[in-house]
Design an enzyme around this catalytic site. Structure first.
Site, PDB file in Angstrom:
ATOM      1  N   GLU A  44      77.259 -32.813 -16.026  1.00  0.00           N
ATOM      2  CA  GLU A  44      76.710 -33.991 -15.343  1.00  0.00           C
ATOM      3  C   GLU A  44      76.196 -34.984 -16.385  1.00  0.00           C
ATOM      4  O   GLU A  44      75.156 -34.762 -17.004  1.00  0.00           O
ATOM      5  CB  GLU A  44      75.565 -33.567 -14.408  1.00  0.00           C
ATOM      6  N   ARG A  48      72.351 -43.249 -17.065  1.00  0.00           N
ATOM      7  CA  ARG A  48      71.037 -43.772 -17.459  1.00  0.00           C
ATOM      8  C   ARG A  48      71.081 -44.572 -18.738  1.00  0.00           C
ATOM      9  O   ARG A  48      70.051 -45.068 -19.179  1.00  0.00           O
ATOM     10  CB  ARG A  48      70.053 -42.622 -17.670  1.00  0.00           C
ATOM     11  N   LYS A 132      71.424 -30.836  -3.992  1.00  0.00           N
ATOM     12  CA  LYS A 132      70.541 -30.704  -5.153  1.00  0.00           C
ATOM     13  C   LYS A 132      69.097 -30.816  -4.650  1.00  0.00           C
ATOM     14  O   LYS A 132      68.787 -31.718  -3.868  1.00  0.00           O
ATOM     15  CB  LYS A 132      70.865 -31.835  -6.127  1.00  0.00           C
TER      16      LYS A 132
HETATM   17  C1  3PG Z   1      66.672 -35.270 -14.489  1.00  0.00           C
HETATM   18  O1  3PG Z   1      66.812 -36.027 -13.552  1.00  0.00           O
HETATM   19  O2  3PG Z   1      66.393 -35.654 -15.628  1.00  0.00           O
HETATM   20  C2  3PG Z   1      66.946 -33.863 -14.208  1.00  0.00           C
HETATM   21  O3  3PG Z   1      66.326 -33.493 -13.070  1.00  0.00           O
HETATM   22  C3  3PG Z   1      66.632 -32.965 -15.328  1.00  0.00           C
HETATM   23  O4  3PG Z   1      65.326 -32.615 -15.279  1.00  0.00           O
HETATM   24  P1  3PG Z   1      64.759 -31.713 -16.436  1.00  0.00           P
HETATM   25  O5  3PG Z   1      64.718 -32.578 -17.679  1.00  0.00           O
HETATM   26  O6  3PG Z   1      63.397 -31.321 -15.969  1.00  0.00           O
HETATM   27  O7  3PG Z   1      65.705 -30.557 -16.606  1.00  0.00           O
END
Ligand code: 3PG
Length: 211
Positions: A44, A48, A132
């Site tokens: 994934e 961003r 999710k």
């Molecule tokens: C995110 O959106 O960054 C994910 O949920 C990952 O979260 P994490 O950094 O706590 O694994």
């Protein structure tokens, strides 16, 4: 894997879906290779950063063993862009009917983010039952997943947000959890240093989390 990829396939392939944030296109292919070398194929890449779509394109083109998806998909335009870049699935932090319809029309498997019973019901109304749970730790963690087992026995979850190598096993032990999502397989410092062996080691440990 089925010929037509489903969200259930994405969630069933390995115990962890790495949530990836890339700042350089040059990181994409070596990272994907480091992960698939350890048997983590569902990747994934979050939308961003300005280079996220180019990273998805590079992985789709150059790492055939990977199944690259887009994360942080927040609406139909993101889903369309992800599909154009070659994403084979998408993950969203929340759910809207517009996003559900767009992914259906694009024939793009969607793992919609949910954090409440009403959001699960909205996603289910549109045919989504592989979801999710985000942000998992902040929104109730293990207790929330146990509580959802009664009313939503037919729903499978991928808890994401605050999951680590240390707590992933407890989540994976729940029978309504197929996999977890997490960023710990692709730490920013390892990416910056090009420390691909470290990423393969982390991914190998993740691969072994569930029998
Ligand atoms: C995110 O959106 O960054 C994910 O949920 C990952 O979260 P994490 O950094 O706590 O694994």
């Amino acid at each position: 894997m089925a010929v037509t990829l489903t969200a259930l396939d994405v969630m069933s392939d390995a115990p962890v879906i790495p949530v990836i944030v890339l700042t350089e296109v040059s990181q994409a292919v070596p990272l994907a290779r480091a992960l698939v070398d350890a048997g983590i194929r569902m990747l994934e890449v979050t939308l961003r950063t300005p280079v996220a779509l180019a990273c998805i394109e590079a992985i789709a083109r150059e790492v055939p063993q990977a199944v690259v998806g887009a994360g942080t998909v927040r609406g139909p335009a993101d889903a369309q862009a992800a599909a154009m870049a070659g994403a084979l699935f998408v993950v969203s932090p929340g759910y809207t009917h517009a996003l559900g319809r767009a992914c259906h029309d694009l024939q793009l498997p969607l793992l919609p983010g949910v954090a409440t019973a009403s959001e699960i019901m909205a996603a289910q109304e549109d045919g989504y039952t592989a979801l999710k749970f985000f942000p998992a730790m902040q929104a109730g963690g293990l207790a929330m997943l146990r509580a959802w087992k009664g009313p939503f026995a037919d729903v499978k979850f991928c808890p994401t947000g605050g999951i680590t190598a240390a707590n992933a096993g407890e989540f994976l032990a729940l029978d309504n959890v197929l996999c977890v999502g997490g960023s710990w397989l692709s730490p920013a410092d390892a990416l910056a240093q090009g420390d691909w062996p470290r990423i393969t080691r982390l991914a190998r440990q993740a691969r072994e989390l569930k029998a």
